[in-house]
Motif scaffolding. Structure first.
Motif, PDB file in Angstrom:
ATOM      1  N   VAL A   2       4.509   4.423  -3.493  1.00  0.00           N
ATOM      2  CA  VAL A   2       5.096   3.507  -2.526  1.00  0.00           C
ATOM      3  C   VAL A   2       4.848   4.080  -1.137  1.00  0.00           C
ATOM      4  N   VAL A   3       4.627   3.198  -0.164  1.00  0.00           N
ATOM      5  CA  VAL A   3       4.463   3.597   1.233  1.00  0.00           C
ATOM      6  C   VAL A   3       5.686   3.116   1.996  1.00  0.00           C
ATOM      7  N   LEU A   4       6.358   4.008   2.681  1.00  0.00           N
ATOM      8  CA  LEU A   4       7.549   3.657   3.455  1.00  0.00           C
ATOM      9  C   LEU A   4       7.189   3.607   4.939  1.00  0.00           C
ATOM     10  N   GLU A   5       7.356   2.440   5.540  1.00  0.00           N
ATOM     11  CA  GLU A   5       7.000   2.209   6.945  1.00  0.00           C
ATOM     12  C   GLU A   5       8.255   1.898   7.751  1.00  0.00           C
ATOM     13  N   MET A  50      15.068   5.099  -7.425  1.00  0.00           N
ATOM     14  CA  MET A  50      13.726   4.675  -7.846  1.00  0.00           C
ATOM     15  C   MET A  50      12.777   5.863  -7.772  1.00  0.00           C
ATOM     16  N   HIS A  51      12.116   6.186  -8.870  1.00  0.00           N
ATOM     17  CA  HIS A  51      11.231   7.343  -8.911  1.00  0.00           C
ATOM     18  C   HIS A  51       9.768   6.906  -8.835  1.00  0.00           C
ATOM     19  N   LYS A  52       8.990   7.645  -8.051  1.00  0.00           N
ATOM     20  CA  LYS A  52       7.566   7.383  -7.900  1.00  0.00           C
ATOM     21  C   LYS A  52       6.795   8.684  -8.119  1.00  0.00           C
ATOM     22  N   ASP A  53       5.531   8.533  -8.493  1.00  0.00           N
ATOM     23  CA  ASP A  53       4.680   9.727  -8.570  1.00  0.00           C
ATOM     24  C   ASP A  53       4.481  10.314  -7.178  1.00  0.00           C
ATOM     25  N   ILE A  54       4.162   9.412  -6.227  1.00  0.00           N
ATOM     26  CA  ILE A  54       3.875   9.848  -4.857  1.00  0.00           C
ATOM     27  C   ILE A  54       4.515   8.882  -3.869  1.00  0.00           C
ATOM     28  N   ILE A  55       5.209   9.418  -2.881  1.00  0.00           N
ATOM     29  CA  ILE A  55       5.714   8.625  -1.761  1.00  0.00           C
ATOM     30  C   ILE A  55       4.880   8.969  -0.534  1.00  0.00           C
ATOM     31  N   ILE A  56       4.380   7.932   0.133  1.00  0.00           N
ATOM     32  CA  ILE A  56       3.635   8.104   1.381  1.00  0.00           C
ATOM     33  C   ILE A  56       4.533   7.641   2.519  1.00  0.00           C
ATOM     34  N   VAL A  57       4.752   8.498   3.492  1.00  0.00           N
ATOM     35  CA  VAL A  57       5.593   8.159   4.641  1.00  0.00           C
ATOM     36  C   VAL A  57       4.692   7.740   5.795  1.00  0.00           C
TER      37      VAL A  57
END
Length: 331
Positions: free
Chosen positions: A28-31, A1-8
């Motif tokens: 997407v934000v990965l928590e 899955m490709h995103k412009d920006i991933i926030i960790v």
């Protein structure tokens, strides 16, 4: 899955960045936790913020508390969860990020529940995931507990307890335990400051005067509030620990004592183990001086300790950090 920006990370900084980016980019934000806010809920039971709720509220949604009420750690966790739900932010929980790689201008982010690619990455995963362990802890022959694992007095056994943790958490825990145990608090020299000035929270004054640092000096003082000062009268104060043998602790002033239980903290260090990119510079001072920009193109950091201020839970200053970063991303 490709995103412009991933926030960790879906803490204050992560979800604030998502709030401003959600309509402008595919994000997407990965928590890592099962629920947004669990990092707050995991702290010791009696923990409260110093900042009043009006100043800890994120853009667009005030906390459901009186403006001058100081949120508990559970109220803070629940608020972050409600914020994500209210704005339908794209947060994926239970996604522990184990690897971040960079090849041909694209980031590959591997989590416990999937692999993502992105053009840019924002690291907002906090600074309390990698606690430092003092060398003397290995020489103890009695139970010892890190501050992050302390919950309440039931966590402690014995009669004589040593708390070796600088800062406000150490003071609050020592005061809380003094009701039930013979408590000694080992700490470096640090000033004291009242949390109230002319009937108002000192951070209220800092916010009103647009002043990020509301105390003088390089180290945060111990903030006294509620009945903390009276509780601390029962606590014995000692300087830093010099050496440990079994259950005997020697302090830097030459005195020593024996204890049944130790609660300790030696601060935290950034956890960069997930970043597996050749040439990545782990020097936090450089990242801080570059306003959160790493030496890897399009890898950004939010919430680097002391990046802009020493009291990061004043939301308007957090927002300035986020907006500053978004301008760099846009540019």
């Amino acid at each position: 899955m490709h995103k412009d920006i991933i926030i960790v990370g879906a803490g204050h900084y992560g979800i604030m960045a998502a709030y401003f980016l959600k309509d402008k980019a595919n994000i997407v934000v990965l928590e890592r936790n099962l629920q947004v806010g669990d990092a707050w809920r995991s702290r010791f039971d009696s923990m409260q913020l110093f900042t009043p709720s009006a100043m800890a509220s994120l853009p667009g949604l005030p906390m459901a508390l009186e403006a001058e009420a100081r949120p508990t750690k559970d109220q803070m966790g629940d608020y972050l969860d409600r914020y994500v739900d209210h704005f339908q932010l794209p947060v994926y929980t239970n996604h522990f990020v184990s690897q971040i790689r960079f090849e041909d201008g694209v980031f590959e982010v591997v989590s416990s529940n999937g692999t993502f690619t992105a053009d840019q990455v924002i690291m907002a995963n906090g600074n309390s995931l990698n606690p430092k362990k003092p060398q003397w802890v290995h020489d103890l022959a009695i139970p010892a507990l890190h501050v992050r694992k302390y919950k309440n007095p039931v966590s402690v056994k014995g009669k004589k307890v040593l708390v070796s943790a600088n800062g406000n958490s150490g003071a609050q825990i020592a005061a809380e335990l003094s009701k039930y145990f013979d408590v000694t608090w080992a700490k470096s020299k640090r000033g004291k400051a009242s949390l109230s000035i002319l009937g108002k929270n000192r951070f209220w004054w800092g916010n009103k005067l647009n002043k990020k640092d509301v105390v003088d000096g390089k180290e945060n003082p111990i903030f006294y509030f509620d009945k903390l000062a009276s509780k601390m009268k029962k606590v014995k104060i000692k300087p830093e620990i010099e050496a440990v043998t079994g259950n005997e602790v020697k302090f830097s002033n030459g005195t020593s004592d024996t204890f049944d239980f130790v609660i300790y903290s030696d601060g935290y260090s950034p956890d960069f183990r997930m970043i597996q990119i050749e040439g990545f510079d782990t020097n936090v001072d450089k990242i801080r001086s570059q306003d959160g920009q790493s030496n890897i193109p399009k890898m950004h950091f939010l919430g680097v300790p002391y990046q802009r201020e020493r009291f990061p839970f004043i939301a308007k200053f957090q927002e300035k950090d986020v907006q500053n970063l978004l301008q760099k991303i846009k540019g």
